[in-house]
Design a protein around this motif. Structure first.
Motif, PDB file in Angstrom:
ATOM      1  N   ASP A  37       4.320  -5.093   3.693  1.00 26.31           N
ATOM      2  CA  ASP A  37       3.891  -3.745   4.500  1.00 26.31           C
ATOM      3  C   ASP A  37       4.752  -3.666   5.567  1.00 26.31           C
ATOM      4  OD1 ASP A  37       2.282  -1.863   5.788  1.00 26.31           O
ATOM      5  OD2 ASP A  37       0.520  -3.244   5.907  1.00 26.31           O
ATOM      6  N   HIS A  85       0.720  -1.163   0.028  1.00 26.74           N
ATOM      7  CA  HIS A  85       0.009  -0.133  -0.171  1.00 26.74           C
ATOM      8  C   HIS A  85       0.861   1.271   0.009  1.00 26.74           C
ATOM      9  CE1 HIS A  85       0.303   1.351   4.268  1.00 26.74           C
ATOM     10  NE2 HIS A  85       0.286   0.105   4.523  1.00 26.74           N
ATOM     11  N   GLU A 132      -5.237   1.556   2.181  1.00 27.41           N
ATOM     12  CA  GLU A 132      -5.164   0.388   3.080  1.00 27.41           C
ATOM     13  C   GLU A 132      -5.232   0.710   4.475  1.00 27.41           C
ATOM     14  OE1 GLU A 132      -2.934  -2.316   5.956  1.00 27.41           O
ATOM     15  OE2 GLU A 132      -2.685  -0.235   5.643  1.00 27.41           O
ATOM     16  N   GLU A 133      -4.772   1.915   4.940  1.00 27.26           N
ATOM     17  CA  GLU A 133      -5.117   2.299   6.181  1.00 27.26           C
ATOM     18  C   GLU A 133      -6.428   2.645   6.611  1.00 27.26           C
ATOM     19  OE1 GLU A 133      -2.653   2.078   8.080  1.00 27.26           O
ATOM     20  OE2 GLU A 133      -0.634   2.660   7.123  1.00 27.26           O
ATOM     21  N   ASP A 136       6.064   2.601   7.428  1.00 30.20           N
ATOM     22  CA  ASP A 136       4.601   2.067   6.947  1.00 30.20           C
ATOM     23  C   ASP A 136       3.791   2.797   6.053  1.00 30.20           C
ATOM     24  OD1 ASP A 136       1.929   0.824   7.082  1.00 30.20           O
ATOM     25  OD2 ASP A 136       1.470   1.330   9.117  1.00 30.20           O
ATOM     26  N   ASN A 137       3.966   2.934   4.647  1.00 30.37           N
ATOM     27  CA  ASN A 137       4.621   1.735   4.131  1.00 30.37           C
ATOM     28  C   ASN A 137       5.315   2.372   2.796  1.00 30.37           C
ATOM     29  OD1 ASN A 137       5.027  -0.797   3.294  1.00 30.37           O
ATOM     30  ND2 ASN A 137       3.213  -0.878   2.124  1.00 30.37           N
TER      31      ASN A 137
END
Ligand code: ZN
Length: 537
Positions: A390, A307, A362-363, A329-330
């Motif tokens: 990730d 992501h 993604e988050e 991240d990330n």
């Protein structure tokens, strides 16, 4: 070899040319303040996807979506504003709890304002309805229009073994907050409040607060979220203790009762009120996709996912820094997609095609990967399997890699083959109770049957062993993860990352050079989906 596993030997793979400069420069660039934490829909997104697509092109990939590098991902953002304190009445004393430090709340409904007024509160234990396990926390209770209060994780969290109704201490999907809100909505609840508890949630309140304030994103749906609860939120455990006490209940006792099969939901005889306005925005975010077309079987695909998004501007650190840069991240995983694209392109096309997919949101709940899996550019039935990346461990070279979901699929054989060259070992994740398997983009593919492997550099460091590795990992989780201090550090030692990157390369390269179709192991929850999707081939 496990049952039904292929005896096709693993292909020989030459050592890749992986650029540490690509890793460091892209990680530093994407995590600089100029990218504002890479929130979907911001100027930071524009810069991010441009950089990725330019680097994919320079590496020698071709655009992965016709003549475009992008796949549009339609999102709606909903941000709660003017949130009132959560007011509790009807118990021994009236109470109110502050938005932010004591509770967070948001809505999945595209409504301008949300009002929960004097809504009866019901404690529904873990909030699980699992007919195949004979478990229903909603049995015999009507929660329509009410506010359900739910425990995080699943009932056999806390047991030592991996045996039990819900996989022992391993978290199942029933333990995920996404599931709990989905089920509360199916039951017709007006609001769902999850009780935060650091151990079973696997992260502190700071993570809840920074992740749940600010705009929340959803994949757009035709009904505007009208089938969802009006309000979803979290409350601190200390808040729950006070609410339970005012209701004449003891939280610890009720938590124990909820672990037993046959638990019955408990009306708290208290009422919850909270209201807020929703600032609603719609936008197209984008997945970035590049392709290295296969030589002999170009219509069979191996996929890499990582992501590109992070949290954007977030709760400021004490020094006023309010950009959650997401270096580890990330930005690291995104840089890895480029470094791997370069290395595979230099090695020449594989027999199968290789997809490099940088996903958005993604988050916000794996939305970009979920959208791709629901609207795949290349058929999932033709997608052999893949690797998700990730957040690279920055602690230095380790003797081990940690596999999240070890034992699930026949991809384990490929991983072990890739590791033997360097004398490293694959270990199962030490904390399956944290539910990491459900918390990154491989899960979006896995639940539709595509075998995906997800592993990270381990904590058993060549220098300093497990003690040093665990201390560094603890420092990251407590001081950096999802906060403004996940920043690029020029003093990082990249040797461990480069070793891990070689493993990511080798696993996918072997998959691109074999005729094997590795499957989920017999009995795995995703095997049926794969068998169905492959049946027509
Ligand atoms: Zn991540």
């Amino acid at each position: 070899m496990s049952e039904g596993e292929s005896s096709i030997p693993l292909p020989e793979v030459s050592a890749p040319e992986l650029s540490v400069d690509t890793m460091t420069s892209i990680t530093e660039e994407l995590s600089s303040d100029a990218y504002e934490g890479r929130a979907p829909g911001t100027a930071g997104e524009e810069k991010t996807i441009k950089l990725i697509s330019e680097r994919f092109a320079a590496a020698g990939l071709e655009p992965g979506n016709g003549d475009s590098w992008y796949q549009d991902v339609p999102l709606v953002s909903i941000e709660a504003e003017k949130v009132t304190p959560l007011a509790i009445t009807g118990g021994s004393e009236d109470m109110s709890f502050a938005y932010g430090p004591e509770m967070v709340v948001t809505s999945y409904q595209e409504q301008d304002s949300i009002e929960i007024a004097d809504s009866e509160m019901v404690f529904v234990g873990y909030g699980i309805n699992a007919p195949e396990r004979g478990w229903n926390d909603y049995d015999g209770v009507d929660v329509k229009g009410k506010t359900v209060v739910i425990l995080v994780n699943d009932p056999d969290f806390g047991t030592e073994s991996l045996e039990g109704e819900f996989g022992g201490r391993a978290m199942t999907y029933y333990g995920r907050w996404t599931y709990k809100y989905e089920e509360a909505a199916r039951q017709g609840a007006a609001a769902a409040l999850i009780i935060h508890d650091t151990a079973p949630a696997a992260y502190g309140w700071n993570v809840v607060e920074s992740s749940w304030s600010g705009p929340q994103f959803y994949a757009q749906t035709a009904n505007g979220g009208s089938d969802q609860t009006k309000a979803n939120g979290w409350i601190q455990k200390s808040v729950a203790e006070k609410i339970f006490a005012s209701a004449g209940q003891d939280l610890a006792e009720q938590m124990a009762a909820a672990r037993e099969k046959g638990f019955k939901a408990v009306p708290l005889n208290t009422k919850a009120s909270v209201s807020f306005d929703n600032a609603i925005g719609k936008m197209d975010s984008k997945n970035v996709i590049g392709l290295l077309k296969g030589k002999t079987r170009p219509d069979e695909y191996v996929v890499y996912t990582a992501h590109w998004d992070h949290l954007g501007r977030c709760k400021p650190a004490p020094d006023g820094d309010d950009i959650c840069n997401g270096a580890v991240d990330n930005a690291t995983g995104t840089a890895a997609l480029v470094a791997l694209a370069e290395a595979h392109a230099k090695a020449g096309a594989g027999d199968r095609s290789i997809i490099f997919l940088a996903v958005t949101a993604e988050e916000s709940g794996l939305l970009g990967s979920e959208y791709y899996a629901a609207n795949p550019i290349y058929p999932l039935s033709q997608t052999v399997g893949g690797v998700n990346m990730d957040a690279f461990g920055m602690a230095g070279p380790a003797k081990n890699v940690v596999v999240v979901g070890k034992g699930k699929s026949q991809l384990d054989r490929y991983l072990e083959g890739a590791l033997t060259v360097d004398g490293r070992v694959a270990e199962a994740e030490p904390t399956p109770e944290k539910g990491f398997y459900y918390r990154s983009d491989h899960f979006s593919f896995a639940k539709l049957g595509v075998p995906m492997i997800y592993f990270e550099g381990g904590e058993d460091l060549i220098e300093g062993g497990r003690e040093a590795g665990e201390a560094l990992s603890k420092d990251y989780t407590e001081n950096r993860y999802h906060g403004p201090k996940d920043e690029y550090d020029p003093n990082w030692n990249w040797d461990g990352v480069m070793g891990d990157l070689k493993v990511y390369y080798t696993v996918a390269r072997m998959l691109a050079m074999t005729e094997d179709w590795p499957n989920w192991n017999e009995g795995d929850e995703f095997r049926e989906a794969r068998d169905k999707s492959r049946a027509g081939n």
